[in-house]
Design an enzyme around this catalytic site. Structure first.
Site, short mmCIF file in Angstrom:
data_model
loop_
_atom_site.label_atom_id
_atom_site.label_comp_id
_atom_site.label_asym_id
_atom_site.label_seq_id
_atom_site.Cartn_x
_atom_site.Cartn_y
_atom_site.Cartn_z
N CYS A 114 0.82 -1.23 0.00
CA CYS A 114 0.00 0.00 0.00
C CYS A 114 0.84 1.27 0.00
CB CYS A 114 -0.94 0.00 1.19
SG CYS A 114 -1.92 -1.50 1.26
N HIS A 255 -3.55 6.65 2.66
CA HIS A 255 -3.91 5.37 2.03
C HIS A 255 -5.28 4.94 2.56
CE1 HIS A 255 -4.10 1.31 0.81
NE2 HIS A 255 -3.88 0.82 2.02
N ASN A 285 -9.94 -1.09 -0.32
CA ASN A 285 -8.49 -0.91 -0.27
C ASN A 285 -7.90 -1.36 -1.61
OD1 ASN A 285 -5.73 -1.13 0.13
ND2 ASN A 285 -5.90 -2.11 2.14
#
Ligand code: ACO
Length: 332
Positions: A114, A255, A285
């Site tokens: 990420c 994020h 995500n």
């Protein structure tokens, strides 16, 4: 000395939407549980014949169009992904460059989960400031649905597919320059987030030959705690190092892993609600793609202003983390 300027943004999400209600028909979960624990309502899923590079190409085409920089002037392509078209080789960056018609530019992938987009940003900045490259295309692209175990309710509710891309180019105007990028990692926590099968580190008998793939596994609760701690510390440090106050930031773009993590970090940093950019409810995500996708949403809504300093922050498998202070410096 050359400085690196963030010129443009683009993003793409595949058409198909997977809602929480859809997931509740696949595993023992509910819209209520997912919404309360994660803030996610839906995520996009790529078609079977749509690869990570295809998502990346569509995002990159938008970023390139908006950049005012000619395709033939791109001299470096960096792709941040943990769901490459092919494990090992060729890199997804070379495939993206080829599909875009970029010939001869240096191209490689970054594996930082990420945090991948922030790592890619640091690479672009370093290459430009050293004088080695002038125009860098960075792409965060993920087809996480291909490495998600849709029988594991602890992970399958979280992830989605998508891509975002940015063009970073050399400038001699310090006002436009990316101010700072922090990156770090700690392999001691590697087992919190892993795709344990399929690499040389995996025990042969643990390979799932039937599934023929390597799924993500996560210790969600431990990851959650380390994420909040690390993200807060990281943002405080980059702001202090550069004498910037959190109230002077118009948009904090973290994020997009979990609404609770984003809110906890925002509160720890005393950010106002209107400063914190949240897109996790509609995309889930998307790992290395989540930050550029969120920047693109801001851009397309008209809220991203020329000259404003974006504060970026991410955390992911590795463990890796990173933050960045980035003025938006479009050429047109
Ligand atoms: N639906 C219903 N119940 C569930 C689900 C589900 N989808 N998933 C787990 N549960 C249950 C568990 O089995 C457990 O039940 P038990 O109490 O009977 O044992 C209970 O819910 C609580 O489980 P926890 O794992 O403690 O739940 P938590 O509140 O921590 O939420 C989550 C889980 C959403 C995964 C959260 O921990 C999280 O978001 N973690 C961080 C994710 C992250 O930031 N990842 C980093 C980046 S990812 C990357 O790098 C690719």
């Amino acid at each position: 000395m050359a400085y690196a300027a963030f010129r443009s943004i683009g993003a793409y999400v595949p058409e198909k939407i997977l809602t929480n209600d859809d997931l509740s028909k696949m595993v023992d979960t509910s819209d209520e549980w997912i919404t309360k624990r994660t803030g996610i309502k839906e995520r996009h899923i790529a078609a079977e014949n749509e690869f990570t590079s295809d998502l990346g190409v569509k995002a990159a085409q938008k970023a390139l169009e908006r950049s005012g920089i000619a395709l033939e002037d791109i001299d470096l392509v960096v792709t941040a992904t943990i769901s490459p078209d092919y494990f090992c080789m060729p890199s997804t960056a070379t495939i993206i460059a080829n599909k875009l018609g970029i010939k001869g530019a240096t191209a490689f992938d970054i594996t930082a989960a990420c945090t991948g987009f922030i790592y890619a940003l640091s690479v672009a900045k370093a290459f430009i400031e050293s004088g080695m490259k002038k125009n860098v295309l960075i792409v965060g692209a993920e087809k996480l649905s291909a490495i998600t175990d849709y029988t594991d309710r602890g992970t399958c509710i979280l992830f989605g597919d998508g891509a975002g891309a940015a063009v970073i180019s050399a400038t001699d105007n310090k006002e436009e320059a990316i101010i700072d990028v922090h990156t770090g990692a700690d392999g001691e926590y590697a087992d919190l987030l892993m795709t344990p099968n399929g690499g040389t580190g995996s025990a042969h008998d643990s390979l799932d030959a039937e599934a023929g793939t390597c799924f993500m596994q996560m210790k969600g609760n431990e990851t959650f705690k380390v994420a909040v701690r690390t993200l807060t510390k990281d943002v405080k440090e980059i702001l202090e190092d550069n004498n910037i106050k959190s109230e002077d930031i118009k948009h904090f773009i973290p994020h997009q892993a979990n609404l609770r993590i984003i809110k906890a970090v925002g509160e720890a940093l005393k950010m106002r609600e209107d400063q914190v950019v949240i897109t996790v409810e509609k995309y889930g995500n998307t790992s290395g793609a989540s930050i550029p996708m969120a920047i693109n949403d801001l851009y397309e809504s008209g809220a991203l202003e020329k000259g404003e300093i974006m504060l970026l922050d991410a955390f992911g498998g590795g463990l890796t983390w990173g933050s960045a202070l980035v003025p938006f410096a479009p050429l047109k």
